[in-house]
Design a protein around this motif. Sequence first.
Motif, mmCIF file in Angstrom:
data_model
loop_
_atom_site.group_PDB
_atom_site.id
_atom_site.type_symbol
_atom_site.label_atom_id
_atom_site.label_comp_id
_atom_site.label_asym_id
_atom_site.label_seq_id
_atom_site.Cartn_x
_atom_site.Cartn_y
_atom_site.Cartn_z
ATOM 1 N N LYS A 78 1.232 -0.644 0.764
ATOM 2 C CA LYS A 78 0.084 -0.021 0.075
ATOM 3 C C LYS A 78 0.913 1.579 -0.080
ATOM 4 N N VAL A 79 2.017 0.948 0.904
ATOM 5 C CA VAL A 79 2.564 2.336 0.920
ATOM 6 C C VAL A 79 3.312 2.369 -0.703
ATOM 7 N N ALA A 80 4.152 1.432 -1.708
ATOM 8 C CA ALA A 80 4.337 1.345 -2.614
ATOM 9 C C ALA A 80 3.373 2.381 -3.710
ATOM 10 N N LEU A 81 1.988 1.542 -3.338
ATOM 11 C CA LEU A 81 0.777 2.064 -4.106
ATOM 12 C C LEU A 81 0.576 3.714 -3.787
ATOM 13 N N SER A 82 0.922 3.566 -3.077
ATOM 14 C CA SER A 82 0.107 5.324 -2.631
ATOM 15 C C SER A 82 1.389 6.326 -2.572
ATOM 16 N N ARG A 83 2.880 6.127 -3.246
ATOM 17 C CA ARG A 83 3.718 6.268 -3.274
ATOM 18 C C ARG A 83 3.730 6.791 -4.809
ATOM 19 N N ARG A 84 3.122 5.674 -5.525
ATOM 20 C CA ARG A 84 3.131 5.444 -7.352
ATOM 21 C C ARG A 84 1.976 6.653 -7.266
ATOM 22 N N TYR A 85 0.967 6.778 -7.177
ATOM 23 C CA TYR A 85 -0.439 6.762 -7.455
ATOM 24 C C TYR A 85 -1.207 8.380 -6.756
ATOM 25 N N GLY A 86 -0.452 9.120 -5.476
ATOM 26 C CA GLY A 86 -0.425 9.752 -4.670
ATOM 27 C C GLY A 86 -1.580 9.201 -3.992
ATOM 28 N N VAL A 87 -2.493 8.453 -4.390
ATOM 29 C CA VAL A 87 -3.597 8.350 -2.813
ATOM 30 C C VAL A 87 -3.356 7.800 -1.673
ATOM 31 N N MET A 89 -3.075 6.085 1.721
ATOM 32 C CA MET A 89 -3.076 4.360 1.929
ATOM 33 C C MET A 89 -4.583 4.141 2.658
ATOM 34 N N ALA A 90 -5.435 5.087 3.093
ATOM 35 C CA ALA A 90 -6.676 4.564 3.250
ATOM 36 C C ALA A 90 -7.950 4.187 2.234
ATOM 37 N N SER A 91 -7.424 4.396 0.751
ATOM 38 C CA SER A 91 -8.404 4.430 -0.356
ATOM 39 C C SER A 91 -7.286 3.314 -1.258
ATOM 40 N N ILE A 92 -6.883 2.739 -1.250
ATOM 41 C CA ILE A 92 -6.694 1.549 -1.469
ATOM 42 C C ILE A 92 -7.346 -0.299 -0.629
ATOM 43 N N VAL A 93 -7.825 -0.763 -1.568
ATOM 44 C CA VAL A 93 -8.125 -1.899 -1.249
ATOM 45 C C VAL A 93 -7.353 -3.215 -1.864
ATOM 46 N N LEU A 94 -6.855 -4.248 -1.206
ATOM 47 C CA LEU A 94 -5.446 -5.306 -2.220
ATOM 48 C C LEU A 94 -7.125 -6.383 -2.513
ATOM 49 N N LEU A 243 -8.909 1.044 -5.929
ATOM 50 C CA LEU A 243 -8.614 3.094 -4.848
ATOM 51 C C LEU A 243 -10.019 3.550 -5.323
ATOM 52 N N ALA A 244 -10.298 3.863 -4.029
ATOM 53 C CA ALA A 244 -11.755 4.244 -3.755
ATOM 54 C C ALA A 244 -11.806 5.231 -3.187
ATOM 55 N N HIS A 245 -12.529 6.071 -2.227
ATOM 56 C CA HIS A 245 -13.239 6.673 -1.629
ATOM 57 C C HIS A 245 -12.605 5.746 -0.056
ATOM 58 N N PRO A 246 -12.413 6.767 1.348
ATOM 59 C CA PRO A 246 -11.921 6.052 1.951
ATOM 60 C C PRO A 246 -13.308 4.858 2.864
ATOM 61 N N SER A 247 -14.548 5.572 2.524
ATOM 62 C CA SER A 247 -15.245 5.095 3.444
ATOM 63 C C SER A 247 -15.674 3.983 2.406
ATOM 64 N N VAL A 248 -15.692 3.982 1.144
ATOM 65 C CA VAL A 248 -16.347 2.868 0.346
ATOM 66 C C VAL A 248 -14.981 1.884 0.332
ATOM 67 N N ALA A 249 -13.010 2.415 0.183
ATOM 68 C CA ALA A 249 -12.344 1.497 0.849
ATOM 69 C C ALA A 249 -12.683 0.639 2.023
ATOM 70 N N ASP A 250 -13.170 1.081 2.920
ATOM 71 C CA ASP A 250 -13.323 0.655 4.208
ATOM 72 C C ASP A 250 -14.469 -0.390 4.055
ATOM 73 N N ILE A 251 -15.621 -0.398 3.913
ATOM 74 C CA ILE A 251 -16.586 -1.158 3.734
ATOM 75 C C ILE A 251 -15.731 -2.409 2.815
#
Length: 369
Positions: A78-87, A89-94, A243-251
């Motif tokens: 997630k750190v790697a994706l977050s750096r690459r795409y500027g999103v 971490m809370a927006s990422i679902v693996l 990649l989604a809004h943090p509350s969508v990613a959370d669900i």
Amino acid sequence: MIIDPCELSPSYVRSIAPYQPGKPTSEVARELGLKEESIIKLASNENPRGIGPRTRAAIEGALGDIARYPDGNGHDLKVALSRRYGVDMASIVLGNGSNDVLELVALAFLGPGRASVYSQHCFAVYPLATQARGARGIAVRAKDYGHDLEAMAAAIDEETYVVWVANPNNPTGTLLRPDDLEAFVRRVPERVIVVIDEAYNEYLTPELKSDTLKWLKRHPNLVVTRTFSKAYGLAGLRVGYALAHPSVADIMNRVRQPFNVNNLALVAAAAALDDMEFVARSFAQNLQGMRQIEEGAKKLGLDWIPSYGNFLTIRVGKANEVFRRLLKRGVIVRPVGGGYQLPEHLRVTIGTAEENERFLGALAASLKE
Ligand SMILES: Cc1ncc(COP(=O)(O)O)c(C=O)c1O
């Protein structure tokens, strides 16, 4: 009375037609008495380049940790994706492949009494995931083999909670122009989740790419999915992400299996993400291979659907018959009749130059047979 235990499952599950994957080489070798090494598989849109040395080294380095559960949060990736795409971490679902994150969307947002909208000739997982949740699928007639966004927007009803769009689409390879797709996202009501599946994004030239990650900031109902299975060469390890809004990613994370992405997949994906050169070479090889297969199809007098992915869907007439003749010659491609509703077409994955040549030779012979 003895009942068939399958009757215990809800009727909407029982009526699911099984997903037909591309045939594995081992199965074709067994069935047709061919040597496994003599078979080429151009059926599942995998990367003919395999993986790069850096990714291989990362996988080998992680073998010692296999007895341990993976990091259920996938922090380093997630750190790697977050750096690459500027999103965030809370927006990422693996996911265990992007297929997994597509299922998570269905699990989180669909159920009986709800509906999802998708296009005719769309990726099979959208109707499958919808049906498995007991939701209603609304299939919208395609336009020139691609998504008819106007008709899809109009098909959204009160029960619709999800709209699926693959860009490029599989199995047709069609692409939506960024402006048209953005206008569609703006038009869909905020109460409907819009999934933009970008499994083949890395095969697009920059001007053809939609700026979906930027749109995420304006549209909390948008979910963008991507995969390491295609240009990154990791189909067998299974890793993708949303990649989604943090509350969508959370669900989505709440309905996810705690350890859905394995140790090797996590380290391999982080290493592969870093290997820009490997992706650039995969892109270039794909473009060359695409032209090679198009030229070959042209010489055979065949039409195809212009493709923006790593595959080409060619009109061959009696596709199931041609598919079987190709199999006998040790070439596995993908028939796209059935649920995909393209009974005259075969989808071929772009392979190495040698594989493409072999496919074209076998195709020529199969058409004459
Ligand atoms: C459009 C599309 N989306 C998603 C996937 C799922 O790929 P994976 O689960 O390997 O990430 C595929 C695989 O072929 C695809 O074609």
